[in-house]
Design an enzyme around this catalytic site. Structure first.
Site, mmCIF file in Angstrom:
data_model
loop_
_atom_site.group_PDB
_atom_site.id
_atom_site.type_symbol
_atom_site.label_atom_id
_atom_site.label_comp_id
_atom_site.label_asym_id
_atom_site.label_seq_id
_atom_site.Cartn_x
_atom_site.Cartn_y
_atom_site.Cartn_z
ATOM 1 N N HIS A 11 0.819 -1.215 0.000
ATOM 2 C CA HIS A 11 0.000 0.000 0.000
ATOM 3 C C HIS A 11 0.851 1.263 0.000
ATOM 4 C CE1 HIS A 11 0.897 1.085 4.190
ATOM 5 N NE2 HIS A 11 0.840 -0.212 4.459
ATOM 6 N N GLU A 84 -2.449 -6.939 7.602
ATOM 7 C CA GLU A 84 -1.132 -6.852 8.222
ATOM 8 C C GLU A 84 -1.113 -7.637 9.532
ATOM 9 O OE1 GLU A 84 1.806 -6.795 8.041
ATOM 10 O OE2 GLU A 84 2.620 -4.749 8.081
#
Length: 210
Positions: A11, A84
């Protein structure tokens, strides 16, 4: 299973990245202005690729990073299994000297093979590996030959170890950069081949990385 091409991208930058603050799966921060520029650079360099399916995590920073591809109508899916790692009590905490020392000690434990070790309230590498495998199995079971997956730094290291059958003790060999990507081919026998390692040419072209 037919051959697939997978683009695995991290990202864009968030203010937490910029400030050196741990995010993890418990902080749903948006990308910042630099992150938007990184996303634009990635899109402009790869908009010619006809992605059959796009996957992103349950956190907004991954969706925002590949938003322009989604706006083109590419089929997509949010998979929280790709989130994550959870850094537990350290999420959202500035990286002081003591925190940095603890973090380095944790990485040493992992590299020594203590892969069930986790920060208080967080996840261990083995826990992340198990849920990423669920996510990857789902992706590989779906139709589509050219796949884009947007994830997070530590989770990408675990995912690449999973894909390439690499010992998790050495996952830090896989560098990453915001909107840098890995390109892999999945052969018909299910084996992964690494074609590109942490590609950041599109970012360098726009002056977004030294």
């Amino acid at each position: 299973m037919s051959t697939k091409k997978i683009y695995l991208v991290r990202h864009g930058q968030t203010d937490y990245n910029l400030q050196g603050v741990v995010q993890g799966s418990g902080i749903d921060a948006p990308i910042n202005e630099t992150g938007k520029k990184q996303a634009e650079a990635f899109y402009e360099a790869h908009k010619h690729i006809k992605f059959d399916k796009i996957y992103y995590t349950g956190l907004q920073r991954t969706r925002q990073s590949i938003e322009k591809f989604l706006n083109n109508g590419v089929p997509n899916e949010s998979l929280p299994d790709l989130n994550e790692i959870s850094w537990g009590k350290y999420e959202g905490v500035p990286m002081s000297k003591d925190e940095h020392s603890y973090y380095q000690g944790m990485l040493e434990k992992w590299s020594d093979g203590e892969l069930d070790f986790s920060i208080e309230g967080g996840e261990s590498p083995n826990m992340v590996f198990a849920r990423l495998k669920r996510g990857l199995d789902h992706i590989l079971s779906q139709e589509g030959e050219t796949i884009l997956i947007c994830m997070h730094g530590r989770a990408m290291r675990v995912m690449l170890s999973l894909m390439l059958d690499y010992d998790l003790r050495f996952m830090d060999v896989f560098d990453h950069h915001n909107l840098g990507y890995y390109e892999l081919t999945v052969k018909s026998n299910g084996r992964f081949v690494l074609d590109r390692y942490n590609n950041v040419k599109h970012l360098k072209a726009k002056g977004l990385i030294g």
